[in-house]
Write an enzyme that holds these catalytic residues in place. Sequence first.
Site, PDB file in Angstrom:
ATOM      1  N   TYR A 287       1.344 -11.259 -18.898  1.00  0.00           N
ATOM      2  CA  TYR A 287       2.527 -10.480 -18.516  1.00  0.00           C
ATOM      3  C   TYR A 287       2.396  -9.960 -17.086  1.00  0.00           C
ATOM      4  O   TYR A 287       1.307  -9.574 -16.660  1.00  0.00           O
ATOM      5  CB  TYR A 287       2.696  -9.306 -19.476  1.00  0.00           C
ATOM      6  CG  TYR A 287       3.912  -8.481 -19.149  1.00  0.00           C
ATOM      7  CD1 TYR A 287       5.167  -8.914 -19.531  1.00  0.00           C
ATOM      8  CD2 TYR A 287       3.805  -7.307 -18.419  1.00  0.00           C
ATOM      9  CE1 TYR A 287       6.294  -8.175 -19.208  1.00  0.00           C
ATOM     10  CE2 TYR A 287       4.926  -6.558 -18.098  1.00  0.00           C
ATOM     11  CZ  TYR A 287       6.166  -7.006 -18.486  1.00  0.00           C
ATOM     12  OH  TYR A 287       7.278  -6.283 -18.161  1.00  0.00           O
TER      13      TYR A 287
ATOM     14  N   TRP B 277       4.798  -8.986 -13.121  1.00  0.00           N
ATOM     15  CA  TRP B 277       5.958  -9.223 -12.253  1.00  0.00           C
ATOM     16  C   TRP B 277       5.734 -10.263 -11.180  1.00  0.00           C
ATOM     17  O   TRP B 277       6.697 -10.796 -10.627  1.00  0.00           O
ATOM     18  CB  TRP B 277       6.386  -7.898 -11.630  1.00  0.00           C
ATOM     19  CG  TRP B 277       7.438  -7.239 -12.441  1.00  0.00           C
ATOM     20  CD1 TRP B 277       7.318  -6.805 -13.736  1.00  0.00           C
ATOM     21  CD2 TRP B 277       8.781  -6.957 -12.039  1.00  0.00           C
ATOM     22  NE1 TRP B 277       8.509  -6.258 -14.155  1.00  0.00           N
ATOM     23  CE2 TRP B 277       9.417  -6.326 -13.135  1.00  0.00           C
ATOM     24  CE3 TRP B 277       9.497  -7.152 -10.871  1.00  0.00           C
ATOM     25  CZ2 TRP B 277      10.749  -5.906 -13.080  1.00  0.00           C
ATOM     26  CZ3 TRP B 277      10.806  -6.727 -10.823  1.00  0.00           C
ATOM     27  CH2 TRP B 277      11.420  -6.124 -11.920  1.00  0.00           C
TER      28      TRP B 277
END
Length: 756
Positions: A108, A110
């Site tokens: 996970y 950005w």
Amino acid sequence: MPEFSHSAHWGAFRARWEGDTLQVLPHPADPNPSPVLQNIPSALRNRARVAAPAVRRSWWEGGPGPRDRGRDEEFLEVGWDEVLDRLAAEVRRVHAGHGPAAVYGGSYGWASAGRFHHAQGQIHRFLSMSGGYTQSVNTYSGGAAEVLLPHVLGPFEPVTRSVVTWDQVAAHTDTVLAFGGMALKNSTVGSGGVSRHVERGAMGAAHRRGARFVLVSPLRPDLPPEVDARWLAPEPGTDAALMIGLAHTLVAEDLHDRAFLARHCAGWETYAATLRDADWAAGICGIPADEIRALARRLAAGRTLITVSQSLQRAEHGEQPVWAGLALAAMLGQIGLPGGGFVYGLGSLAQYGRVPNAVPVPTLARRPNPIRSYIPVARVADMLLNPGALYQYNGEDHVYPDVRLVWWCGGNPFHHHQDLTRLRRAFGRPDTVVVHESVWTATARHADVVLPATTTLEREDIGAAGTDSLIVAMKPVAAPFGQARDDHAIFAALAGRLGFGERFTEGRTPREWLEHLWDRTRKGLADKGFPAPDFDEFWAAGELLLPPGPDDGGMLAAFRNGGRPLYTESGKIQIASEEIASYGYDDCPGHPAWIPPTEPPTREHPLWLVSNQPATRLHSQLDFGATSAEAKVDGREVMRIHPSDARVRGITDGDVVRLHNARGACLAAARVTDEIRAGVVQLPTGAWYTPLSDEDPTCVHGNPNVLTRDVGSSRLAQGCTGQLTTVQVSRYEGAPPPVDAHRPPRIVPAADARPE
Ligand SMILES: Nc1nc2c(c(=O)[nH]1)N[C@H]1C(S)=C(S)[C@@H](COP(=O)(O)OP(=O)(O)OC[C@H]3O[C@@H](n4cnc5c(=O)[nH]c(N)nc54)[C@H](O)[C@@H]3O)O[C@H]1N2
Ligand SMILES: Nc1nc2c(c(=O)[nH]1)N[C@H]1C(S)=C(S)[C@@H](COP(=O)(O)OP(=O)(O)OC[C@H]3O[C@@H](n4cnc5c(=O)[nH]c(N)nc54)[C@H](O)[C@@H]3O)O[C@H]1N2
Ligand SMILES: [Mo]
């Protein structure tokens, strides 16, 4: 001087060299550019950069296996070929001995704004093609809402992103009731990039037209000062109680829209039977009952928009304020009207409140994972610590897989996860931990194998987002740092060793991939009769404005006006849900409810800690950059505290303080301010985790995740609950330890250290 077009999650920009200094200039069309842009120049040559492949000595010499992965252990610098050979062998070993589910590519995070080199896209493609892996579902951002909303309103993105736009708020809304606010610091960011920060302008326009704003939040800056919001600061975590008290008042004063409830909603009677009055709510949330009643009347007096920020659901029982907020809006009967009703997440991110583009933007298509193995993303430490254990998620029983190989690319779990001391223990369990990183984050320092990745500034890419009209040709501004390689190149080299190199690259160079991805957008434009530049024209121009789609209220307006059913169990808005009730979860019953926290403030830990998003950076990214660094005090993150709480502790502005609870402790610099509710302190996320030592995990830099609790929002969604916890704060006595957060580990050359 040549200018390079480029883009980050926090803004499109132009870069140009002046001598040795990189200048970063906001896109000229951006009405309110983000100060976070000024973190970018330091990204290129920072001492925190990973210069060459590096491996933990004990892993390289001792081989894969569980071990205490200390942050202070020495790393060896090794050659690319050697390390890729070892990793390919490790993938084969784990697949043969344990099966592909033993590889966790949750990964996970950005990463950066380019759509081809997006790290997540690359790692998921690689792991899918390698035979499969255990993946993660949902996000840290909105885990609770992402599972709840499909049950009660409809598919997450269509019912949140574009149903109510900023243009509608500016033109139509009379009252904005913003739970958790709509802080400008947050809409600075949009995944894939944002070219025009319109939020401040839209809120200002609504205010000038006469719209009234009500801010429900522990922090005054969660709405911009110029909208003159009425500020209500309930006890954190009690919004659902406040909403229930508001709902009760609407019924008691016959202000609810019976026709809308009957026609468009299911389960109203079930919920109505549970409502408690404003006095009850006042006793829980601390807002006076008269104020609650007056607010209910105001909500019913005109076009009202209820917004619920993501933060409210990033907490224990976080499903409840989202559901209760939706129910409250349904009672007002304005869901599906312009500028009215309910919207989750508006103002939390720049991709909300905007219309989708009329044509698709370039994206790397995701390959399906050939095996079915996943966890809700925030359960990663549980999974690593408890292989084979049973847990509940969204009405089903699941078993944690036995993970041996953890692979991260484009995320920072030692930023995003809760209870970092526990995560540190969890990272000791697998046989191998691989991290691709540009910089020596705490995650890299706790890994076995660290592969140096280029930053977005060192490669060409396309920046684009589905609700931003500008596509940006991201031009490289510098050569790769040290031996850094693109994630795509790293995975291509590994795929070659594992026998699927050609399938992975499809025979394209990165430039050919960009041309290939561009084609989807070009075709979309041509099909609709818009000018459709080819790739070379786009690249030479540096950007292209896409035509916007219609601002038509999307799925919710179609439901209200066109009779199109929602994708819920009844086809209507579920004010209560028999489906959810049938799961039998006492932490998420079949209707909105206020459920007391399991760790309320106590004498020992009397203060709520809000750990929200940082104003000066995106999460942990470029924490060493100018904007992030300038806001710190002596290199330490700043904690906000109310004067009354500071006084009783002998804390004055600028003091070093220690925040602590049963899980851990960190230091911070105190800022005393009356812009925070008494009884609450705030420390943003993102200061790199910097423990005193491997033995003493006190973070000297100010990372709140040493304090937060690693539990799911409920058995329904198992979402991240990092936003709130309870702590004590004391003045730090004596000389505080120095902060050296961005220093790499000790790295020694190991050209000849290859074991047999
Ligand atoms: N206590 C608490 N914790 C929280 C939250 C909270 O409210 N409170 N919020 C949560 C939320 S909403 C989120 S979204 C998460 C965010 O958590 P993350 O998304 O994990 O945080 P980032 O700092 O953005 O991490 C991205 C990492 O990717 C790296 N990176 C960037 N570009 C590239 C690239 O091209 N290749 C590679 N290999 N790496 C790259 C960066 O250097 C950085 O280390 O945090 C969560 N954690
Ligand atoms: N500058 C910047 N912007 C960002 C990010 C970033 O890292 N930096 N991250 C982006 C990401 S990934 C996401 S998911 C979004 C997250 O968007 P949000 O989750 O909405 O953002 P936060 O800043 O964590 O929280 C917003 C506010 O909620 C308030 N709050 C906290 N607890 C409660 C409560 O119990 N009740 C009420 N009423 N209010 C409460 C806090 O005062 C806080 O300032 O932000 C995005 N925007
Ligand atoms: Mo997020």
